[in-house]
Design an enzyme around this catalytic site. Structure first.
Site, PDB file in Angstrom:
ATOM      1  N   ARG A  84       5.931   5.124 -14.443  1.00 39.28           N
ATOM      2  CA  ARG A  84       6.104   5.508 -13.035  1.00 39.28           C
ATOM      3  C   ARG A  84       5.372   6.820 -12.767  1.00 39.28           C
ATOM      4  O   ARG A  84       4.733   7.001 -11.734  1.00 39.28           O
ATOM      5  CB  ARG A  84       7.593   5.644 -12.676  1.00 39.28           C
ATOM      6  CG  ARG A  84       7.797   6.312 -11.316  1.00 39.28           C
ATOM      7  CD  ARG A  84       9.205   6.246 -10.754  1.00 39.28           C
ATOM      8  NE  ARG A  84      10.265   6.343 -11.717  1.00 39.28           N
ATOM      9  CZ  ARG A  84      10.633   7.466 -12.362  1.00 39.28           C
ATOM     10  NH1 ARG A  84       9.994   8.599 -12.157  1.00 39.28           N
ATOM     11  NH2 ARG A  84      11.619   7.444 -13.227  1.00 39.28           N
ATOM     12  N   ASP A 109      -5.117   6.264   8.920  1.00 38.98           N
ATOM     13  CA  ASP A 109      -4.980   4.967   8.258  1.00 38.98           C
ATOM     14  C   ASP A 109      -6.339   4.274   8.372  1.00 38.98           C
ATOM     15  O   ASP A 109      -6.759   3.875   9.458  1.00 38.98           O
ATOM     16  CB  ASP A 109      -3.871   4.158   8.956  1.00 38.98           C
ATOM     17  CG  ASP A 109      -3.661   2.787   8.323  1.00 38.98           C
ATOM     18  OD1 ASP A 109      -4.616   2.252   7.733  1.00 38.98           O
ATOM     19  OD2 ASP A 109      -2.544   2.243   8.444  1.00 38.98           O
ATOM     20  N   LYS A 141      -5.331  -5.216   1.873  1.00 41.16           N
ATOM     21  CA  LYS A 141      -6.338  -5.800   2.765  1.00 41.16           C
ATOM     22  C   LYS A 141      -7.717  -5.795   2.098  1.00 41.16           C
ATOM     23  O   LYS A 141      -7.848  -6.315   1.017  1.00 41.16           O
ATOM     24  CB  LYS A 141      -6.320  -5.059   4.101  1.00 41.16           C
ATOM     25  CG  LYS A 141      -4.906  -4.793   4.635  1.00 41.16           C
ATOM     26  CD  LYS A 141      -4.161  -6.097   4.884  1.00 41.16           C
ATOM     27  CE  LYS A 141      -2.884  -5.885   5.637  1.00 41.16           C
ATOM     28  NZ  LYS A 141      -1.649  -5.961   4.956  1.00 41.16           N
ATOM     29  N   TYR A 198       0.115  -0.204  13.346  1.00 47.05           N
ATOM     30  CA  TYR A 198       0.649  -1.456  12.775  1.00 47.05           C
ATOM     31  C   TYR A 198       2.157  -1.544  13.047  1.00 47.05           C
ATOM     32  O   TYR A 198       2.873  -0.543  12.926  1.00 47.05           O
ATOM     33  CB  TYR A 198       0.341  -1.464  11.268  1.00 47.05           C
ATOM     34  CG  TYR A 198       1.121  -2.505  10.501  1.00 47.05           C
ATOM     35  CD1 TYR A 198       1.004  -3.857  10.810  1.00 47.05           C
ATOM     36  CD2 TYR A 198       1.982  -2.138   9.475  1.00 47.05           C
ATOM     37  CE1 TYR A 198       1.733  -4.804  10.117  1.00 47.05           C
ATOM     38  CE2 TYR A 198       2.701  -3.084   8.775  1.00 47.05           C
ATOM     39  CZ  TYR A 198       2.580  -4.417   9.100  1.00 47.05           C
ATOM     40  OH  TYR A 198       3.301  -5.347   8.423  1.00 47.05           O
TER      41      TYR A 198
END
Ligand code: P1T
Length: 382
Positions: A47, A172, A197, A100
């Site tokens: 992590r 973004d 994406k 979004y």
């Protein structure tokens, strides 16, 4: 190194011990120590850091012209980490009004519970950003092009206003990708991606990223990446790195197909309007020319007709698949009003122009003749 070379060679020398040309998948949660607290190669627990993920982070940083990259389990995981890294209870963000739907939902339904509040403004006019700033404002957050109405915001103008007011500016860059637009070079402090994406590009990994060239911001993000734990699985990081290698060639094809489709749709008598930054009819076409290398692979279309017409249109398509998401090699379409932007109220959608006849196309890399024939047949059936 230039863009395509960075994607293939940054931090990706053949492995010393074995000569493996491709970055190995370090599928391990933990790393052995000979002496307690002394780490062999800087890793103790996956992590906190993993060699495969780290290569992806370095490549992403370099492609965006940044110095520090951070990978996440999703774009929204990156967004949550961003907000929690920099905002406290009582703070305020100025956000683009058609961010979004999931970003909007998280600000509207989650962060308000922690007294982190947002103003949503039309960023096609930078002065609206200035007018929305309050003494509590800490961050300006924008998407360009926006999802789904493909509005463009002038990154240099807005980040300059943010700087004047000592605010953190975040872009973004999911729709444009670092191949077409580099917000850090235009004054932004931090770039966010849904790597789900174009960056991964094959519709098979959900992921996110943050990149910055500010060491102080990087320290805060790194601390919160580890403390909040929205990190990607190692295999997801590896697949994303694999996809990223072909970003430039994929984007060239996405753009040339999208340009041809936008022109075809603009001339079609069943189409009311085509929104594509590459068309001269786009209201911010000059901003596209100023800050993007090319106008991208996303098109939004208003067809002539209502919901019933849209329902006759999409079942006729053979190659455009009805599905959320975007940026994969295969063409997708979706109806924002009932899919990606259902989290908004009817009033909110009306204000932004997310009408029932608005269809969003993610143009893939298929042969252009097949895609145009597909759309032409479905429009005729409509
Ligand atoms: O889905 P995720 O990886 O968590 O990323 C969220 C996100 C952030 N920013 C932009 C501009 C996005 O488009 C997305 C996700 N968008 C979709 C799933 C979609 O179909 O529009």
């Amino acid at each position: 190194m230039k863009f395509s070379t960075i994607a293939l060679h940054e931090a990706q020398e053949p492995e010393k011990g074995t000569g493996a040309v491709i970055t190995p998948i370090y599928q391990t949660t933990t790393f052995a120590q000979d002496v307690p607290g002394e780490l062999k190669a800087g890793y103790d627990y996956s992590r906190s850091g993993n060699p495969t993920r780290e290569v992806l982070e370095k490549v992403l940083a370099k492609l965006e012209g940044g110095t520090h990259g951070f990978a996440f389990a999703s774009g929204l995981g990156a967004f949550t980490t961003l907000v929690m890294s920099f905002l406290d209870s009582g703070d305020h963000i100025v956000v683009g009004d058609d961010a979004y739907g999931g970003t909007f939902r998280s600000l509207d339904k989650v962060f308000t519970r922690y007294n982190i509040n947002s103003s949503f403004v039309d960023m096609t006019n930078p002065e609206e950003v200035r007018n929305a700033i309050t003494p509590q404002t800490k961050m300006v957050y924008l998407e360009t092009p926006t999802n789904p109405t493909l509005k463009l915001a002038d990154i240099a103008a807005i980040t300059a206003i943010a700087k004047e007011h000592k605010l953190i500016s975040v872009v973004d860059n999911t729709f444009a990708t670092p191949y077409l637009q580099n917000p850090l070079s235009l004054g932004a402090d931090i770039v966010l991606h849904s790597t789900t994406k174009y960056i991964n590009g094959h519709s098979d990994v959900v992921g996110g990223a943050l990149v910055t060239n500010n060491a102080k911001y990087a320290e805060a993000i790194g601390f919160h990446q580890n403390s909040l734990g929205a990190t990607p699985d190692v295999f997801a990081a590896w697949l994303t790195l694999r996809g990223l290698k072909t970003l430039s060639v994929r984007m060239d094809k996405h753009v040339s197909n999208a340009m041809a489709i936008a022109k075809f749709l603009e001339a079609h008598d069943k189409v009311e309007a085509v929104i594509y930054p590459g068309l001269e009819s786009h209201p911010q076409h000059d901003i596209a020319n100023k800050q993007m290398k090319a106008p991208g692979g996303m098109i939004s279309v208003r067809v002539k007709g209502d919901k019933a017409a849209v329902n006759r249109f999409f079942p006729e398509l053979k190659y455009f698949i009805l599905a959320e998401s975007l940026g994969g090699v295969e063409s997708l379409l979706e109806i924002p009003s009932i899919m990606t932007h259902a989290a908004l109220t009817q009033e909110g959608r009306d204000k932004l122009g997310i009408t029932d006849n608005l269809i969003r196309l993610s143009v893939g890399i298929e042969d252009i003749d097949d895609l145009i024939e597909d759309l032409d047949r479905a429009l005729a059936a409509m």
